[in-house]
Design a protein around this motif. Structure first.
Motif, mmCIF file in Angstrom:
data_model
loop_
_atom_site.group_PDB
_atom_site.id
_atom_site.type_symbol
_atom_site.label_atom_id
_atom_site.label_comp_id
_atom_site.label_asym_id
_atom_site.label_seq_id
_atom_site.Cartn_x
_atom_site.Cartn_y
_atom_site.Cartn_z
ATOM 1 N N ASP A 108 3.433 11.156 6.778
ATOM 2 C CA ASP A 108 4.557 10.354 6.306
ATOM 3 C C ASP A 108 5.606 10.130 7.389
ATOM 4 O OD1 ASP A 108 4.893 13.164 6.070
ATOM 5 O OD2 ASP A 108 6.638 12.885 4.781
ATOM 6 N N SER A 110 4.590 9.439 10.614
ATOM 7 C CA SER A 110 3.934 8.657 11.656
ATOM 8 C C SER A 110 4.469 7.237 11.700
ATOM 9 C CB SER A 110 2.423 8.605 11.403
ATOM 10 O OG SER A 110 1.811 7.567 12.148
ATOM 11 N N PRO A 111 4.936 6.771 12.870
ATOM 12 C CA PRO A 111 5.431 5.393 12.968
ATOM 13 C C PRO A 111 4.322 4.353 12.840
ATOM 14 C CG PRO A 111 5.387 6.431 15.131
ATOM 15 C CD PRO A 111 5.074 7.503 14.139
ATOM 16 N N THR A 112 3.082 4.754 13.077
ATOM 17 C CA THR A 112 1.955 3.829 12.928
ATOM 18 C C THR A 112 1.512 3.739 11.487
ATOM 19 O OG1 THR A 112 1.229 4.414 15.170
ATOM 20 C CG2 THR A 112 -0.350 3.237 13.789
ATOM 21 N N LYS A 114 3.450 4.361 8.860
ATOM 22 C CA LYS A 114 4.575 3.734 8.149
ATOM 23 C C LYS A 114 4.441 3.868 6.628
ATOM 24 C CE LYS A 114 4.147 -0.292 10.208
ATOM 25 N NZ LYS A 114 4.397 -1.687 10.667
ATOM 26 N N ILE A 115 4.307 5.096 6.145
ATOM 27 C CA ILE A 115 4.147 5.342 4.715
ATOM 28 C C ILE A 115 5.493 5.192 4.023
ATOM 29 C CG2 ILE A 115 3.502 7.052 2.985
ATOM 30 C CD1 ILE A 115 1.472 8.150 5.005
ATOM 31 N N ASP A 116 5.640 4.065 3.294
ATOM 32 C CA ASP A 116 6.905 3.777 2.613
ATOM 33 C C ASP A 116 6.709 3.017 1.312
ATOM 34 O OD1 ASP A 116 6.078 1.329 3.555
ATOM 35 O OD2 ASP A 116 7.788 0.993 4.890
ATOM 36 N N LYS A 118 5.045 0.277 0.953
ATOM 37 C CA LYS A 118 4.763 -1.129 1.208
ATOM 38 C C LYS A 118 3.352 -1.245 1.799
ATOM 39 C CE LYS A 118 9.627 -2.100 2.242
ATOM 40 N NZ LYS A 118 10.577 -2.583 3.293
ATOM 41 N N GLU A 120 1.393 -2.254 4.112
ATOM 42 C CA GLU A 120 1.226 -2.747 5.473
ATOM 43 C C GLU A 120 0.083 -1.963 6.099
ATOM 44 O OE1 GLU A 120 5.391 -3.717 7.311
ATOM 45 O OE2 GLU A 120 5.625 -1.914 6.072
ATOM 46 N N VAL A 122 -2.924 -0.483 8.464
ATOM 47 C CA VAL A 122 -3.231 -0.111 9.841
ATOM 48 C C VAL A 122 -4.473 -0.891 10.273
ATOM 49 C CG1 VAL A 122 -3.833 1.769 11.403
ATOM 50 C CG2 VAL A 122 -2.256 2.189 9.500
ATOM 51 N N ASP A 174 -1.151 2.171 0.982
ATOM 52 C CA ASP A 174 0.248 2.585 0.785
ATOM 53 C C ASP A 174 0.903 1.558 -0.130
ATOM 54 O OD1 ASP A 174 2.725 3.765 1.001
ATOM 55 O OD2 ASP A 174 3.154 2.936 2.984
ATOM 56 N N LYS A 359 -2.875 2.592 17.985
ATOM 57 C CA LYS A 359 -1.756 2.600 18.926
ATOM 58 C C LYS A 359 -2.229 2.529 20.380
ATOM 59 C CE LYS A 359 2.556 5.184 19.655
ATOM 60 N NZ LYS A 359 3.329 6.386 19.237
#
Length: 399
Positions: A108, A110-112, A114-116, A118, A120, A122, A174, A359
């Protein structure tokens, strides 16, 4: 990886050695795997040798699988174009009974990932070499056009549950529903090599590896939460067909992540866990997603924040990840399920490898392995590792 000396047991399958002679009185046709010279035309050579092929391998290794008698196997082994004739065998999943794991490895953060909440996704492709994947699961980004069935059934749809569970830990969406994976929305490729019972053959597994290798320009990571008994070998020695296939596939750029096994012994006699070219994963018992221990057990008895009591261990293991009471996706109406095993630890690492590749797209498999190990932490009760040489605990906070 270094190999520890000494025997280890695993109650699954025997990966037999090369064929040299036909045992007397044993003329029932069974499965064999045949490796040929690099330039041999597989189909025509198989026809000439008088045994019709089942699987034909042309990308990771050159050869085929077929049903034949021991006499036929010995005859074919003597042909100068043949490098290896190896008896086929059974391979099973390594699940036991099973997402605190996502929390514990800091996915949660990790900037890659991006668990929020939404959706989006990977942008990475991961092959799940397993029982298939539920092709219609709403919480998975299944690459149905890339599905491959090397096993029983009509397609790569999951009739067992194991492969779908693995896929969810790797890349469940996510989307504020169900669960979330380590690399949310990663395209998961169903490569079915095990039947509904969770078992299959080495020839089926090689078929799956061969398919992944043929798509190595698209697939960055492959997870193999399966295995059986066997020993290590060196690439290019042609003593183990599956190892040769994995060697070629890794050389083509695919990072392989595998389960250590669930026999509570050293992984040295368990394949593919013992192979140097793969990332081998042991299991951590964690019941609340937090370090320091003390949480009550949930789906099975074990001690929080310790080396899982079923997990294989030893010098062949590279990294440890949560593998006890893991919640993930499940097929055909049930949607989600909790099970345990090194099978559940491995996809946490496969998801981490996917994040790293997303990345760092030019990273080679050895680079991925080194990055995951370097980023690992010692924030678990390391004294519980049976070999007293604890692996780093997977952490993806900076991926």
């Amino acid at each position: 990886m270094r190999r520890l000396p000494g025997p280890a047991l695993f109650a699954a399958v025997l990966l037999a050695t090369a064929v040299t002679a036909a045992p007397a009185g044993a003329e029932t046709a069974t499965g064999y795997i045949v490796l040929l010279d690099e330039n041999a035309p597989v189909t025509s050579v198989a026809a000439e040798l008088g045994v019709p092929p089942e699987h034909v391998y042309e990308s990771s290794v050159r050869g085929y699988s077929a049903k034949m008698t021991p006499s036929d196997a010995a005859r074919i082994a003597g042909d100068p174009r043949v490098k290896l004739v190896q008896p086929d065998g059974e391979v099973t999943t390594t699940a036991q009974t099973l997402p605190t794991g996502i929390d514990r490895i800091d996915a949660d953060l990790s900037p890659t990932a991006k668990i929020d909440g939404k959706d989006e996704r990977v942008d990475v492709d991961v092959a799940v070499i397993d029982t298939g994947i539920d092709l219609d699961h709403p919480d998975l980004n299944v690459h149905t056009a890339g599905a491959k069935n090397c096993s029983t059934g009509q397609n790569a749809d999951d009739g067992n549950g194991h492969g779908t569970h693995v896929a969810g830990t790797i890349g469940a969406l996510d989307n504020d529903a169900g669960v979330v994976g380590v690399a949310p929305g990663a395209r998961v490729w169903p490569v079915r090599v095990l039947g509904n019972s969770g078992s299959g053959s080495w020839s089926d597994v090689i078929c799956g590896i061969d398919y992944v290798t043929a798509h190595a320009k698209e697939i960055e990571v492959a997870n193999m939460s399966l295995g059986g008994t066997g020993t290590d070998s060196k690439c290019g020695t042609n003593t183990d067909a599956m190892h040769e296939a994995i060697c070629r596939s890794v050389a083509a750029g695919v990072t392989y992540v595998v389960a250590a096994g669930n026999s509570a012994v050293e992984a040295t006699n368990f394949v593919p866990a013992t192979y140097e070219e793969v990332i081998t994963v042991s299991a951590l018992a964690d019941f609340n997603g937090k370090p320091d221990g003390g949480a009550a057990s949930t789906c099975r008895k074990d001690e929080d924040d310790t080396f899982a009591d079923f997990s294989n261990y030893g010098a062949d293991v590279d990294i440890i990840a949560p593998g006890v009471c893991i919640l993930s996706t499940w097929p055909k109406g049930q949607m989600y399920n909790t099970i345990s095993g090194t099978s559940m630890a491995s996809p946490h690492v496969a998801g981490a490898a996917a994040l790293h590749k997303a990345k760092n797209p030019t990273a080679k498999p050895a680079d991925v392995q080194a990055a995951l190990v370097k980023a690992g932490t010692d924030k678990w009760t390391t004294s519980t590792d049976p070999d007293k040489k604890p692996e780093p605990l997977l952490n993806v906070a900076k991926f």
